[in-house]
Design a protein around this motif. Structure first.
Motif, short mmCIF file in Angstrom:
data_model
loop_
_atom_site.label_atom_id
_atom_site.label_comp_id
_atom_site.label_asym_id
_atom_site.label_seq_id
_atom_site.Cartn_x
_atom_site.Cartn_y
_atom_site.Cartn_z
N LYS A 1 0.82 -1.22 0.00
CA LYS A 1 0.00 0.00 0.00
C LYS A 1 0.85 1.26 0.00
N CYS A 2 2.02 1.21 0.61
CA CYS A 2 2.87 2.39 0.79
C CYS A 2 3.16 3.06 -0.54
N VAL A 3 3.00 4.38 -0.57
CA VAL A 3 3.27 5.13 -1.79
C VAL A 3 4.56 5.96 -1.68
N GLY A 4 5.29 5.73 -0.59
CA GLY A 4 6.58 6.40 -0.44
C GLY A 4 6.50 7.88 -0.15
N ALA A 5 5.41 8.30 0.47
CA ALA A 5 5.23 9.73 0.75
C ALA A 5 6.21 10.26 1.79
N GLY A 6 6.65 9.40 2.68
CA GLY A 6 7.68 9.79 3.65
C GLY A 6 7.18 10.52 4.88
N SER A 7 5.87 10.72 5.00
CA SER A 7 5.34 11.43 6.19
C SER A 7 5.67 10.69 7.46
N CYS A 8 5.69 9.38 7.40
CA CYS A 8 5.97 8.59 8.61
C CYS A 8 7.41 8.82 9.08
N VAL A 9 8.33 8.95 8.15
CA VAL A 9 9.73 9.16 8.51
C VAL A 9 9.91 10.53 9.17
N ASP A 57 11.91 4.23 8.20
CA ASP A 57 12.88 4.69 7.22
C ASP A 57 12.29 4.38 5.85
N GLN A 58 12.99 4.79 4.81
CA GLN A 58 12.50 4.51 3.46
C GLN A 58 13.57 3.84 2.65
N ARG A 59 13.17 2.94 1.76
CA ARG A 59 14.14 2.26 0.90
C ARG A 59 14.77 3.28 -0.02
N ASP A 63 13.25 3.20 -3.93
CA ASP A 63 11.90 3.61 -4.33
C ASP A 63 11.11 4.32 -3.23
N GLY A 64 11.73 4.54 -2.07
CA GLY A 64 11.04 5.30 -1.03
C GLY A 64 10.02 4.52 -0.22
N ILE A 65 9.92 3.24 -0.49
CA ILE A 65 8.96 2.41 0.25
C ILE A 65 9.42 2.29 1.71
N VAL A 66 8.44 2.32 2.59
CA VAL A 66 8.73 2.35 4.03
C VAL A 66 9.46 1.10 4.54
N ILE A 67 10.36 1.33 5.48
CA ILE A 67 11.06 0.25 6.18
C ILE A 67 10.76 0.44 7.67
N LEU A 72 -0.93 10.32 9.72
CA LEU A 72 -0.52 11.13 8.57
C LEU A 72 -0.34 10.32 7.30
N CYS A 73 -0.15 9.03 7.42
CA CYS A 73 0.14 8.22 6.23
C CYS A 73 -1.03 8.29 5.24
N PRO A 74 -0.79 8.81 4.04
CA PRO A 74 -1.87 8.97 3.07
C PRO A 74 -2.37 7.64 2.51
N ALA A 75 -1.57 6.59 2.65
CA ALA A 75 -1.94 5.30 2.07
C ALA A 75 -2.54 4.34 3.11
N LEU A 76 -2.65 4.81 4.35
CA LEU A 76 -3.09 3.96 5.46
C LEU A 76 -2.30 2.66 5.51
N ALA A 77 -1.00 2.79 5.34
CA ALA A 77 -0.13 1.62 5.28
C ALA A 77 0.48 1.27 6.63
N ILE A 78 0.17 2.07 7.65
CA ILE A 78 0.69 1.79 8.98
C ILE A 78 -0.46 1.36 9.89
N ILE A 79 -0.39 0.15 10.34
CA ILE A 79 -1.45 -0.40 11.18
C ILE A 79 -0.91 -0.60 12.59
S1 SF4 Z 1 4.07 4.21 5.11
FE1 SF4 Z 1 2.73 5.87 4.52
S2 SF4 Z 1 3.71 7.76 5.24
FE2 SF4 Z 1 5.24 6.12 5.28
S3 SF4 Z 1 6.32 6.29 3.33
FE3 SF4 Z 1 4.64 4.83 3.06
S4 SF4 Z 1 2.91 6.00 2.31
FE4 SF4 Z 1 4.39 7.43 3.16
#
Ligand code: SF4
Length: 68
Positions: A12-20, A28-30, A33-37, A57-64
């Motif tokens: 789901k992660c779109v690499g927006a980086g708000s979580c970081v 962290d981000q890869r 491609d910026g995908i979350v780690i 803040l995660c726009p993709a709701l990828a953090i549960i």
């Molecule tokens: S988990 Fe969400 S906030 Fe973090 S990089 Fe991915 S899309 Fe962005």
């Protein structure tokens, strides 16, 4: 205090980086491609607020978050 467990969905992660930005100790981000780690699955209590903010803040709701 409930123990916080973090799950991330790298699909789901779109690499927006708000979580970081919200919790750099935990996310962290890869490089390629910026995908979350996820750096830690069970963050210490003093990071709870910033982890919750990151999830919010995660726009993709990828953090549960799971609290138990
Ligand atoms: S988990 Fe969400 S906030 Fe973090 S990089 Fe991915 S899309 Fe962005």
């Amino acid at each position: 205090m409930p123990k916080l467990t973090i799950h991330i969905d790298q699909v789901k992660c779109v690499g927006a980086g708000s979580c970081v930005l919200a919790a750099p100790e935990v996310f962290d981000q890869r490089e390629e491609d910026g995908i979350v780690i996820l750096l830690m699955e069970n963050p210490p209590e003093h990071l709870t607020a910033s982890v919750k903010k990151a999830a919010r803040l995660c726009p993709a709701l990828a953090i549960i978050l799971e609290e138990k």
